[in-house]
Design an enzyme around this catalytic site. Structure first.
Site, mmCIF file in Angstrom:
data_model
loop_
_atom_site.group_PDB
_atom_site.id
_atom_site.type_symbol
_atom_site.label_atom_id
_atom_site.label_comp_id
_atom_site.label_asym_id
_atom_site.label_seq_id
_atom_site.Cartn_x
_atom_site.Cartn_y
_atom_site.Cartn_z
ATOM 1 N N LYS A 283 0.849 -1.205 0.000
ATOM 2 C CA LYS A 283 0.000 0.000 0.000
ATOM 3 C C LYS A 283 0.876 1.244 0.000
ATOM 4 O O LYS A 283 1.928 1.246 0.635
ATOM 5 C CB LYS A 283 -0.860 0.045 1.277
ATOM 6 C CG LYS A 283 -2.016 -0.926 1.311
ATOM 7 C CD LYS A 283 -2.823 -0.743 2.592
ATOM 8 C CE LYS A 283 -3.915 -1.774 2.737
ATOM 9 N NZ LYS A 283 -4.991 -1.663 1.751
ATOM 10 N N ARG A 357 -10.324 -11.477 2.054
ATOM 11 C CA ARG A 357 -11.246 -12.481 1.530
ATOM 12 C C ARG A 357 -10.580 -13.857 1.458
ATOM 13 O O ARG A 357 -11.251 -14.881 1.584
ATOM 14 C CB ARG A 357 -11.796 -12.036 0.160
ATOM 15 C CG ARG A 357 -10.788 -11.974 -0.939
ATOM 16 C CD ARG A 357 -11.279 -11.164 -2.133
ATOM 17 N NE ARG A 357 -11.200 -9.724 -1.882
ATOM 18 C CZ ARG A 357 -11.607 -8.787 -2.733
ATOM 19 N NH1 ARG A 357 -12.142 -9.118 -3.894
ATOM 20 N NH2 ARG A 357 -11.486 -7.507 -2.426
HETATM 21 N N1 BES Z 1 -8.006 -3.759 4.560
HETATM 22 C C1 BES Z 1 -8.235 -3.338 3.230
HETATM 23 C C2 BES Z 1 -9.561 -2.591 3.052
HETATM 24 C C3 BES Z 1 -9.652 -1.243 3.737
HETATM 25 C C4 BES Z 1 -9.279 -0.092 3.060
HETATM 26 C C5 BES Z 1 -10.134 -1.132 5.016
HETATM 27 C C6 BES Z 1 -9.373 1.134 3.689
HETATM 28 C C7 BES Z 1 -10.250 0.098 5.636
HETATM 29 C C8 BES Z 1 -9.853 1.234 4.965
HETATM 30 C C9 BES Z 1 -8.256 -4.550 2.298
HETATM 31 O O1 BES Z 1 -7.441 -5.591 2.660
HETATM 32 C C10 BES Z 1 -7.780 -4.091 0.953
HETATM 33 O O2 BES Z 1 -6.659 -3.704 0.859
HETATM 34 N N2 BES Z 1 -8.660 -4.147 -0.028
HETATM 35 C C11 BES Z 1 -8.349 -3.732 -1.348
HETATM 36 C C12 BES Z 1 -8.962 -4.716 -2.308
HETATM 37 C C13 BES Z 1 -8.522 -4.539 -3.739
HETATM 38 C C14 BES Z 1 -7.048 -4.852 -3.879
HETATM 39 C C15 BES Z 1 -9.337 -5.450 -4.614
HETATM 40 C C16 BES Z 1 -8.911 -2.334 -1.557
HETATM 41 O O3 BES Z 1 -10.001 -2.043 -1.040
HETATM 42 O O4 BES Z 1 -8.241 -1.529 -2.186
HETATM 43 MG MG MG Z 2 -5.458 -5.421 1.878
#
Ligand code: BES
Ligand code: MG
Ligand code: ZN
Length: 504
Positions: A283, A357
């Site tokens: 990230k 997931r």
């Molecule tokens: N933990 C994150 C989702 C999240 C984002 C929670 C911001 C709280 C605040 C999750 O693991 C994630 O990174 N999801 C990705 C999925 C994508 C790669 C399909 C996302 O939401 O960008």
């Molecule tokens: Mg993630």
């Protein structure tokens, strides 16, 4: 904080502040307000001072409006706070809770003791008393463990609720205890989310689960370590856990009610990513800074279980948490890797940041195998859900209308906001993989919250199921009436409310 419920004349109660309520007029003259009996009573004791102040302040009883008045020797409270609740027929339990929380969060530095007069004829007064205690408990929460000054400035000494109801001592104790269970369970979930990720590790969560199980003979726990998980075939979870030296823990809690004859069994599944770096799909920094919150689903499950033996639901409840950080190392899972989940389905991991997931695939399959008739999972799953619904509202998905209605009904009482999104069948192909049964990211930019929910649906078989994407409400970026920024403990109270009901 000590909490009391009294049935006694308001002027005889000593405290720093006394809250009385008033409503807005339904029709007609907008500048008038409708007093509660407590308002009228205090106004009489104060020889019309309250009415005069209201008119001076141009008070209309509008929702959220407020004025205060210093008192004299006619009454033991030092100050009267008059709060408008809006039109009487529109007042919800949560308006009441929020208004109290708002006043407390603004005034906690100035006062040590608070008295609240419970208004008549708006909602069941027991429900209002419960909400009032929650409002104060939640608004005074703080996390100061790592501050030089170890106590939070959100403290409070005494709370007195005053009712006109004839109420037995047993009832009084029940209401206070019950509201405190709800609040303390929420506060525990907040603490777990707010704790630094190097402390709130999978082992830390597992130890807490053991402590919870130790304290009641109706709660038991099993902790599965890596070697056992390998034998069991939890390769989806282990794939995500692979990068980290921190040992993963699979936590399975069970609450068993006394003398249960029915067939139902509910599983609460919480996403337990103790820190989400994104993995090798790392990230960007500003997206990573709050990612200790990625175990908020797990924190919710532990919060609920910390009081479950006190709340005594009539049906069996299971708690399932696959806990691991999502990190980066030379042994990390990489895009293109394929893992086999506990139910035998293969997952192509095309983006290591869609890790939640993948771990939930094993957690949900396990809950199904353990005989859950109903599953609710709680996951900080997608940023897309925050784009869709904002920070305050969770995305709800259900495959059973009745079950969904029970959850929504509970959430109406607790004020935890959620909005249903569709499990759109024609979107399932978004998760198609060229090489495995399913891919962990969709092949389109759009509807990321729905495609994530559809992914999870592949692992729940025919079980009645609800999925709550709590990415928004689990962690607050601003202070609010019911707590400071940071972990919110979202969902704990709604689950307790649901479990206490006659029917799920
Ligand atoms: N933990 C994150 C989702 C999240 C984002 C929670 C911001 C709280 C605040 C999750 O693991 C994630 O990174 N999801 C990705 C999925 C994508 C790669 C399909 C996302 O939401 O960008
Ligand atoms: Mg993630
Ligand atoms: Zn995540």
């Amino acid at each position: 904080m000590t909490t009391q419920i009294l049935n006694k004349p308001l002027e005889e109660i000593s405290s720093d502040a006394l809250i009385v309520f008033a409503f807005q007029k339904e029709k007609g003259n907008k500048s008038e307000y409708v007093p509660t009996r407590a308002f009228t009573h205090i106004n009489n004791v104060l020889h019309d001072q309250l009415k005069k102040a209201a008119s001076f302040e141009k008070f209309t009883g509008e929702k959220g409006s407020l004025f205060s008045l210093f008192t004299n020797d006619d009454i033991l409270a030092s100050k009267i706070i008059c709060i408008g609740l809006g039109k009487k027929e529109d007042v919800t339990v949560d308006d009441f809770r929020q208004n109290i929380g708002k006043y407390v969060s603004l005034s906690h530095k100035k006062i040590d003791s608070l008295t609240i007069s419970i208004p008549e004829n708006i909602q069941d007064s027991e429900v209002l008393m419960h909400a009032a205690i929650e409002g104060v408990e939640l608004a005074t929460y703080g996390f100061a463990k790592y501050k030089e000054k170890k106590v939070t400035d959100r403290q409070f000494q005494s709370l007195i609720l005053v009712t006109e109801d004839k109420i037995t001592e047993k009832k009084v104790n029940d209401i206070i205890e019950n509201a405190q269970y709800y609040s303390h369970a929420t506060q525990l979930a907040r603490d777990l989310v707010n704790e630094q990720p190097s402390v709130a590790t999978p082992t830390f969560l597992a130890e807490l689960a053991k402590d919870i199980a130790q304290s009641s003979d109706q709660v038991s726990v099993k902790i599965f370590d890596k070697p056992q998980l390998e034998k069991m075939g939890m390769h989806a979870f282990l794939g995500i856990a692979r990068a980290s030296d921190t040992p993963p823990k699979f936590i399975f809690l069970e609450y068993t009610p006394k003398n249960y004859k029915g067939k139902e069994k509910i599983a609460l599944v919480g996403k337990g990513i103790t820190f989400d770096s994104g993995g090798v799909n790392v990230k960007p920094g500003d997206h990573m800074s709050d990612m200790k919150m990625d175990m908020a689903g797990a924190a919710l499950v532990l919060g609920v279980f910390s009081v479950i033996a006190k709340i005594k639901p009539s049906i069996p409840v299971m708690g399932v948490i696959a806990a691991t950080p999502n990190l980066i190392s030379s042994s990390a899972i990489v895009p293109g890797d394929v893992v086999k989940a506990y139910n035998g389905k293969t997952i192509e991991v095309l983006n290591t940041d869609a890790e939640g997931r993948v771990t939930l695939a094993d957690s949900l399959s396990y809950a199904v195998e353990q005989g859950a008739t109903h599953i609710i999972d709680f996951a900080t799953l997608t940023g897309a859900c925050i784009v869709a619904l904002g920070e305050d509202i969770a995305g709800l998905f259900v495959n059973d209308k009745e079950f969904g209605d029970s959850i929504k009904k509970s959430a109406d009482i607790t004020g935890e906001k959620m909005w249903e999104l569709p499990l759109e069948k024609s979107y399932k192909k978004m998760n198609d993989s060229d090489v495995a049964d399913i891919a962990n990211i969709p092949n389109t930019r759009w509807a990321g919250t729905i495609s994530a929910a559809l992914f999870l649906e592949e692992f729940i078989g025919k079980t009645k199921w609800a999925h709550l994407d709590i990415a928004g409400p689990a962690f607050a970026s601003r202070n609010s009436a019911l707590g400071p920024k940071g972990g919110t403990g979202y969902g704990v109270r709604t689950v307790l409310q649901l479990l206490e009901g006659e029917k799920i």
